[in-house]
Design a protein around this motif. Structure first.
Motif, PDB file in Angstrom:
ATOM      1  N   PHE A   1      73.681  45.818  56.380  1.00  0.00           N
ATOM      2  CA  PHE A   1      74.362  47.082  56.641  1.00  0.00           C
ATOM      3  C   PHE A   1      75.517  47.297  55.667  1.00  0.00           C
ATOM      4  O   PHE A   1      76.017  46.359  55.053  1.00  0.00           O
TER       5      PHE A   1
ATOM      6  N   GLY B   1      67.630  47.230  53.718  1.00  0.00           N
ATOM      7  CA  GLY B   1      69.007  47.536  53.366  1.00  0.00           C
ATOM      8  C   GLY B   1      69.162  47.832  51.886  1.00  0.00           C
ATOM      9  O   GLY B   1      68.169  47.878  51.157  1.00  0.00           O
ATOM     10  N   PRO B   2      70.423  48.029  51.473  1.00  0.00           N
ATOM     11  CA  PRO B   2      71.584  48.214  52.339  1.00  0.00           C
ATOM     12  C   PRO B   2      71.468  49.534  53.099  1.00  0.00           C
ATOM     13  O   PRO B   2      71.043  50.542  52.544  1.00  0.00           O
ATOM     14  N   SER B   3      71.844  49.496  54.362  1.00  0.00           N
ATOM     15  CA  SER B   3      71.637  50.643  55.250  1.00  0.00           C
ATOM     16  C   SER B   3      72.964  51.131  55.805  1.00  0.00           C
ATOM     17  O   SER B   3      73.823  50.323  56.183  1.00  0.00           O
TER      18      SER B   3
ATOM     19  N   TYR C   1      71.546  43.308  47.264  1.00  0.00           N
ATOM     20  CA  TYR C   1      70.309  43.233  48.050  1.00  0.00           C
ATOM     21  C   TYR C   1      69.108  42.913  47.155  1.00  0.00           C
ATOM     22  O   TYR C   1      68.329  41.992  47.438  1.00  0.00           O
TER      23      TYR C   1
ATOM     24  N   TYR D   1      68.398  43.170  58.818  1.00  0.00           N
ATOM     25  CA  TYR D   1      69.170  44.257  58.217  1.00  0.00           C
ATOM     26  C   TYR D   1      70.333  43.741  57.386  1.00  0.00           C
ATOM     27  O   TYR D   1      70.988  42.761  57.759  1.00  0.00           O
TER      28      TYR D   1
ATOM     29  N   GLU E   1      68.922  54.183  54.075  1.00  0.00           N
ATOM     30  CA  GLU E   1      68.783  53.041  53.172  1.00  0.00           C
ATOM     31  C   GLU E   1      68.958  53.488  51.726  1.00  0.00           C
ATOM     32  O   GLU E   1      68.376  54.493  51.295  1.00  0.00           O
TER      33      GLU E   1
END
Length: 528
Positions: A411, A449-451, A433, A409, A460
């Protein structure tokens, strides 16, 4: 500054504000240790527990000068201690706010920033490990405050809004300890200590489950009481409220029996995620009350996966190699995997490729993989001036895959604490990302991601496209309180300044999949 030092002021404030004293900020009054476990029909646990002392859950040093457990209000009270790096087997000794003067003696580059660290450290929890301070931070940098690893553990007044900074400095200069601590409390209350409904929406309505969250049907989070501290604290930690000594804000599960009873009643649960704090701060014998029952494949057979969220590979990799109970830890993890037939995943918080560069972390990774037979997955938020660079993420992911770690992930900074200091806009985060991924092999494209881990779920940011003549974000749920939304794309107005889900606005004629409270709306009929 007046005659009283920062620590003396804080100590006086601590007493004046009638906060219970003692070293119980991070360790509950008592914890239980599993002595034996029996099982009733249906895999329901019936455990026999014996009481353990309050300090049994974490490694406690022999001398009072070696601070591991810090006192009631934040980390203002705590004896200084720096480990002897020349010792054959290093023992973990926390560096508290009270010990930063000693760090500055060893690393003089810190001296100009001591006031900044000490004053901001009254609001934001501070704790560091000798390994991290001595081996991760680039003390020879032209401006050490701009080194990403300094920035990651040493707080600064710049993390506060101008109003909060003025409040803190004025209260400090007034030399009134009780008022200083009141102002500190007021500032903390403004920093959204429990984002995304952690207290109001995620916690089961059960008085025995004081450290459990159940947001998504298949996964239960547990916060073992003895794990509600870390080897060091990230300045951007979204769980900073766990570390300030306020029991009303703190998640802490004091025993395992009620947790197992809850899981037995919820057959939909396949995963347990141990979190904190950091479960790897626990002694193995304390960790065993949660893991030993899982070495029996007939115990809660619907529980397939054990996840352990940890920062120890970055802050204290010796936990897996040279700590006095490291062998027992590795064996316990192996037994959950081999005897209990469960998947064991170490969910490693890894922010930067430098964290993977030392021989100590390489030895720890090697041992987890080859002796405990556990999988390591990496996850981290993207943070301004720490890792907001595509080349940093690409190098990190490539190094991880080479070491057998699975990228998992990326984040976004959560809406708590010093978010405004660290946040990266959605537009930039998505670009980082995508640019990083383009420079990596397909083996790395396991990462998502980005989440945003927000109130409705994990959202997301998939990209930016033109939708019906409007520039728009393309988004989707990776997880959601309503599983019907998972995987379904939706759109929001493009906004260069948006950093969190509640900054988003719907496109004309559309609506976002959550209501004003952040909870998911009813799912529309599927088209396929």
């Amino acid at each position: 500054m007046p005659a009283k030092s920062f620590v003396a002021l804080a100590l006086a404030a601590f007493v004046a504000s009638s906060v219970p004293s003692g070293s119980d900020a991070f360790v509950p009054g008592s914890i239980s240790r599993a002595r034996s476990a029996s099982f009733t029909s249906g895999g329901r646990p019936s455990m026999v527990l014996e009481k353990a002392t309050a300090t049994e859950g974490v490694a406690v040093p022999d001398s009072a000068s070696e601070a591991v457990v810090l006192g009631g209000q934040n980390n203002i009270i705590g004896a200084p201690g720096l480990s002897n790096q020349e010792a054959p087997a290093e023992r973990y000794k926390a560096i508290s706010l009270q010990a930063v003067d000693k760090v500055a003696e060893k690393h003089p580059q810190l001296k100009p920033h001591l006031r900044d660290v000490k004053l901001s450290g009254l609001v934001f929890p501070f704790k560091a490990s000798p390994y991290y301070v001595d081996e991760m931070i680039d003390w020879e940098a032209e401006d050490v405050k701009q080194d990403p690893f300094y920035r990651l553990v040493f707080p600064t007044l710049d993390m506060l809004s101008p109003d909060h900074r003025r409040m803190l400095e004025d209260a400090h200069d007034a030399n009134d300890p009780a008022n200083l601590m009141k102002v500190v409390g007021d500032i903390r209350a403004d920093l959204n200590p429990h984002p995304a409904g952690q207290k109001t929406l995620n916690a089961p309505k059960n008085d025995d489950l004081t450290g459990v969250q159940h947001k998504y049907s298949e996964t239960v989070l547990v916060f073992p009481a003895a794990a509600q501290t870390c080897h060091a604290y990230c300045t951007y930690c979204f769980r900073w409220a766990q570390f300030i000594g306020d029991d009303e804000l703190r998640f802490a599960q004091k025993e395992a029996t009620s947790l197992f009873n809850y899981i037995a009643e919820h057959q939909e649960v396949s995963d347990i995620l141990m979190t904190g704090g950091d479960p790897m701060i626990m002694q193995t014998r304390s960790l065993a009350q949660y893991l030993e029952p899982l070495t029996d494949p007939d115990f809660l057979p619907h529980l397939k996966n054990l996840r352990i969220g940890t920062r120890s590979l970055s802050f204290w990799p010796q936990r897996f190699t040279t700590d006095k109970d490291a062998d027992d830890l590795i064996d316990l993890l192996r037994r959950v995997r081999e005897e209990g037939k469960r998947h064991v995943a170490i969910m490693a918080h890894l922010s930067h490729p430098r964290e993977l560069s030392t021989d100590k972390v390489k030895a720890a990774v090697n041992r987890i993989q080859k002796e405990a037979y556990a999988t390591i997955r990496s996850q981290s938020p993207v943070m301004r001036s720490i890792n907001d660079d595509a080349s940093v993420w690409a190098e990190k992911w490539r190094t991880e895959v080479q070491m057998g770690i699975i990228p998992y992930y990326m984040f976004m900074a959560r809406d708590t604490g010093a978010q405004a200091f660290f946040d990266v806009p959605m537009v930039k985060a998505q670009r980082i990302y995508s640019d990083a991924l383009r420079n990596c092999s397909g083996l790395i494209r396991t990462v998502r991601g980005p989440s945003m881990s927000c109130t409705p779920g994990k959202v997301e940011v998939t990209g930016v496209e033109e939708i019906m003549g409007h520039k728009a974000f393309v988004l989707r749920f990776l997880q959601c309180r309503d599983e019907g939304w998972i995987g379904r794309p939706f759109f929001a107005k493009y906004d260069e300044k948006a950093v969190w889900f509640d900054d988003l606005e719907p496109l004309p004629g559309m609506q976002l999949p959550w209501d004003e409270s952040g909870l998911p709306r009813p799912v529309p009929p599927a088209l396929n």
